[in-house]
Write a protein that holds these residues in place. Sequence first.
Motif, PDB file in Angstrom:
ATOM      1  N   MET A 120      -9.604  13.504  10.572  1.00 31.43           N
ATOM      2  CA  MET A 120      -8.717  13.282   9.691  1.00 31.43           C
ATOM      3  C   MET A 120      -8.373  11.814  10.187  1.00 31.43           C
ATOM      4  O   MET A 120      -8.236  11.416  11.420  1.00 31.43           O
ATOM      5  N   ILE A 121      -8.114  10.668   9.229  1.00 30.45           N
ATOM      6  CA  ILE A 121      -7.804   9.353   9.768  1.00 30.45           C
ATOM      7  C   ILE A 121      -6.357   9.178   9.453  1.00 30.45           C
ATOM      8  O   ILE A 121      -5.698   9.664   8.473  1.00 30.45           O
ATOM      9  N   ARG A 122      -5.352   8.821  10.529  1.00 35.47           N
ATOM     10  CA  ARG A 122      -4.305   8.660  10.589  1.00 35.47           C
ATOM     11  C   ARG A 122      -3.453   7.659   9.512  1.00 35.47           C
ATOM     12  O   ARG A 122      -4.152   6.911   9.153  1.00 35.47           O
ATOM     13  N   ARG A 123      -2.449   7.863   9.116  1.00 30.52           N
ATOM     14  CA  ARG A 123      -1.851   7.227   8.009  1.00 30.52           C
ATOM     15  C   ARG A 123      -0.558   6.296   8.652  1.00 30.52           C
ATOM     16  O   ARG A 123       0.059   7.202   9.338  1.00 30.52           O
ATOM     17  N   PHE A 124      -0.497   5.241   8.256  1.00 30.49           N
ATOM     18  CA  PHE A 124       0.802   4.359   8.675  1.00 30.49           C
ATOM     19  C   PHE A 124       1.262   3.977   7.626  1.00 30.49           C
ATOM     20  O   PHE A 124       0.878   3.714   6.636  1.00 30.49           O
ATOM     21  N   GLY A 125       2.609   3.440   7.687  1.00 35.14           N
ATOM     22  CA  GLY A 125       3.279   2.544   6.873  1.00 35.14           C
ATOM     23  C   GLY A 125       3.924   3.189   5.776  1.00 35.14           C
ATOM     24  O   GLY A 125       4.363   4.418   5.778  1.00 35.14           O
ATOM     25  N   GLU A 126       4.194   2.701   4.374  1.00 38.51           N
ATOM     26  CA  GLU A 126       4.880   3.110   3.272  1.00 38.51           C
ATOM     27  C   GLU A 126       4.347   4.697   3.042  1.00 38.51           C
ATOM     28  O   GLU A 126       3.413   4.614   2.968  1.00 38.51           O
ATOM     29  N   PRO A 127       5.322   5.469   2.198  1.00 36.19           N
ATOM     30  CA  PRO A 127       4.661   6.700   1.738  1.00 36.19           C
ATOM     31  C   PRO A 127       3.904   6.391   0.446  1.00 36.19           C
ATOM     32  O   PRO A 127       4.145   5.383  -0.219  1.00 36.19           O
ATOM     33  N   VAL A 128       3.104   7.352   0.247  1.00 29.00           N
ATOM     34  CA  VAL A 128       1.979   6.946  -1.237  1.00 29.00           C
ATOM     35  C   VAL A 128       3.072   7.257  -2.272  1.00 29.00           C
ATOM     36  O   VAL A 128       3.807   8.181  -2.304  1.00 29.00           O
ATOM     37  N   ARG A 129       2.759   6.566  -3.239  1.00 30.01           N
ATOM     38  CA  ARG A 129       3.603   6.464  -4.490  1.00 30.01           C
ATOM     39  C   ARG A 129       2.826   7.393  -5.587  1.00 30.01           C
ATOM     40  O   ARG A 129       1.752   6.871  -5.996  1.00 30.01           O
ATOM     41  N   ALA A 130       3.375   8.342  -6.030  1.00 27.16           N
ATOM     42  CA  ALA A 130       2.795   9.159  -6.956  1.00 27.16           C
ATOM     43  C   ALA A 130       2.446   8.466  -8.269  1.00 27.16           C
ATOM     44  O   ALA A 130       1.693   8.947  -9.028  1.00 27.16           O
ATOM     45  N   ASP A 131       3.288   7.677  -8.483  1.00 27.54           N
ATOM     46  CA  ASP A 131       3.220   6.916  -9.891  1.00 27.54           C
ATOM     47  C   ASP A 131       2.267   5.504  -9.817  1.00 27.54           C
ATOM     48  O   ASP A 131       2.137   4.798 -10.871  1.00 27.54           O
ATOM     49  N   GLN A 132       1.474   5.632  -8.702  1.00 31.46           N
ATOM     50  CA  GLN A 132       0.546   4.573  -8.822  1.00 31.46           C
ATOM     51  C   GLN A 132      -0.926   4.999  -8.542  1.00 31.46           C
ATOM     52  O   GLN A 132      -1.145   5.857  -7.926  1.00 31.46           O
ATOM     53  N   ARG A 133      -1.724   4.055  -9.120  1.00 35.31           N
ATOM     54  CA  ARG A 133      -3.285   4.285  -8.548  1.00 35.31           C
ATOM     55  C   ARG A 133      -3.443   3.189  -7.507  1.00 35.31           C
ATOM     56  O   ARG A 133      -3.289   2.152  -7.638  1.00 35.31           O
ATOM     57  N   TYR A 134      -4.231   3.682  -6.533  1.00 37.72           N
ATOM     58  CA  TYR A 134      -4.627   3.003  -5.407  1.00 37.72           C
ATOM     59  C   TYR A 134      -6.141   2.698  -5.478  1.00 37.72           C
ATOM     60  O   TYR A 134      -6.952   3.595  -5.668  1.00 37.72           O
ATOM     61  N   ARG A 135      -6.387   1.441  -5.082  1.00 39.75           N
ATOM     62  CA  ARG A 135      -8.015   0.943  -4.938  1.00 39.75           C
ATOM     63  C   ARG A 135      -8.430   0.962  -3.451  1.00 39.75           C
ATOM     64  O   ARG A 135      -7.756   0.288  -2.571  1.00 39.75           O
ATOM     65  N   LEU A 136      -9.326   1.682  -3.208  1.00 38.28           N
ATOM     66  CA  LEU A 136      -9.868   1.573  -1.560  1.00 38.28           C
ATOM     67  C   LEU A 136     -10.022   0.284  -1.219  1.00 38.28           C
ATOM     68  O   LEU A 136     -11.079  -0.377  -2.036  1.00 38.28           O
ATOM     69  N   ARG A 137      -9.623  -0.145  -0.433  1.00 39.02           N
ATOM     70  CA  ARG A 137      -9.849  -1.580   0.190  1.00 39.02           C
ATOM     71  C   ARG A 137     -10.083  -1.469   1.901  1.00 39.02           C
ATOM     72  O   ARG A 137      -9.386  -1.373   2.500  1.00 39.02           O
ATOM     73  N   PRO A 138     -11.699  -1.074   2.252  1.00 44.71           N
ATOM     74  CA  PRO A 138     -12.009  -1.262   3.472  1.00 44.71           C
ATOM     75  C   PRO A 138     -11.719  -2.578   4.139  1.00 44.71           C
ATOM     76  O   PRO A 138     -12.108  -3.657   3.572  1.00 44.71           O
ATOM     77  N   GLY A 139     -11.469  -2.561   5.459  1.00 44.63           N
ATOM     78  CA  GLY A 139     -10.964  -3.658   6.079  1.00 44.63           C
ATOM     79  C   GLY A 139     -11.728  -3.773   7.538  1.00 44.63           C
ATOM     80  O   GLY A 139     -11.532  -2.440   8.306  1.00 44.63           O
ATOM     81  N   ALA A 140     -11.848  -4.593   8.383  1.00 47.65           N
ATOM     82  CA  ALA A 140     -11.971  -4.675   9.700  1.00 47.65           C
ATOM     83  C   ALA A 140     -11.369  -5.703  10.394  1.00 47.65           C
ATOM     84  O   ALA A 140     -11.077  -6.726  10.114  1.00 47.65           O
ATOM     85  N   TYR A 141     -10.583  -5.102  11.831  1.00 55.42           N
ATOM     86  CA  TYR A 141      -9.633  -6.012  12.181  1.00 55.42           C
ATOM     87  C   TYR A 141      -9.766  -5.896  13.607  1.00 55.42           C
ATOM     88  O   TYR A 141     -10.437  -5.134  14.227  1.00 55.42           O
ATOM     89  N   ALA A 142      -9.490  -6.733  14.734  1.00 57.31           N
ATOM     90  CA  ALA A 142      -9.653  -7.015  15.883  1.00 57.31           C
ATOM     91  C   ALA A 142      -8.466  -7.324  16.753  1.00 57.31           C
ATOM     92  O   ALA A 142      -7.371  -7.959  16.615  1.00 57.31           O
ATOM     93  N   VAL A 143      -8.441  -6.644  17.907  1.00 58.72           N
ATOM     94  CA  VAL A 143      -7.739  -6.596  19.054  1.00 58.72           C
ATOM     95  C   VAL A 143      -8.231  -7.563  19.839  1.00 58.72           C
ATOM     96  O   VAL A 143      -9.397  -7.387  20.561  1.00 58.72           O
TER      97      VAL A 143
END
Length: 147
Positions: A1-24
């Motif tokens: 399972m992938i951990r979730r951060f940030g704001e809660p999911v809004r039931a009234d919205q459709r979300y589009r998957l947006r994969p990204g790559a980030y660096a430390v």
Amino acid sequence: MIRRFGEPVRADQRYRLRPGAYAVLARGTDLLVTHQAEPVPEFQLPGGGIDPGESPLQALHREVYEETGWHIAAPRRLGAFRRFTYMPEYDLWAEKLCVIYLARPVRPYGPPLEPGHTALWMPGEEAAHRLGNSGDRHFVARWLGWG
């Protein structure tokens, strides 16, 4: 399972998957971060969306260069997280699947190519508190050995 951060999911919205790559991007105890001026000024780990036909590593190299002007080497996957957010620059509700890498900044080739971005070095401990999203802060804290 992938951990979730940030704001809660809004039931009234459709979300589009947006994969990204980030660096430390570490040099000693400092990190190379980017400051994005718009739409909301914030410090971020360099990176961004993976374009169609692009691998995560290709996207990582491209995005880091666009946002910092630096070339990187030896990327190693640290993990991933999800966050659900509105992206005003794309007028898009997105489920961002953020894959985080540790990489070595090799050298700068010039200023950031992406408008509104400024690259800067920041102490890792400061970045763990000042980065704009909790997922980025989590991975920096892990890199620092805080958890």
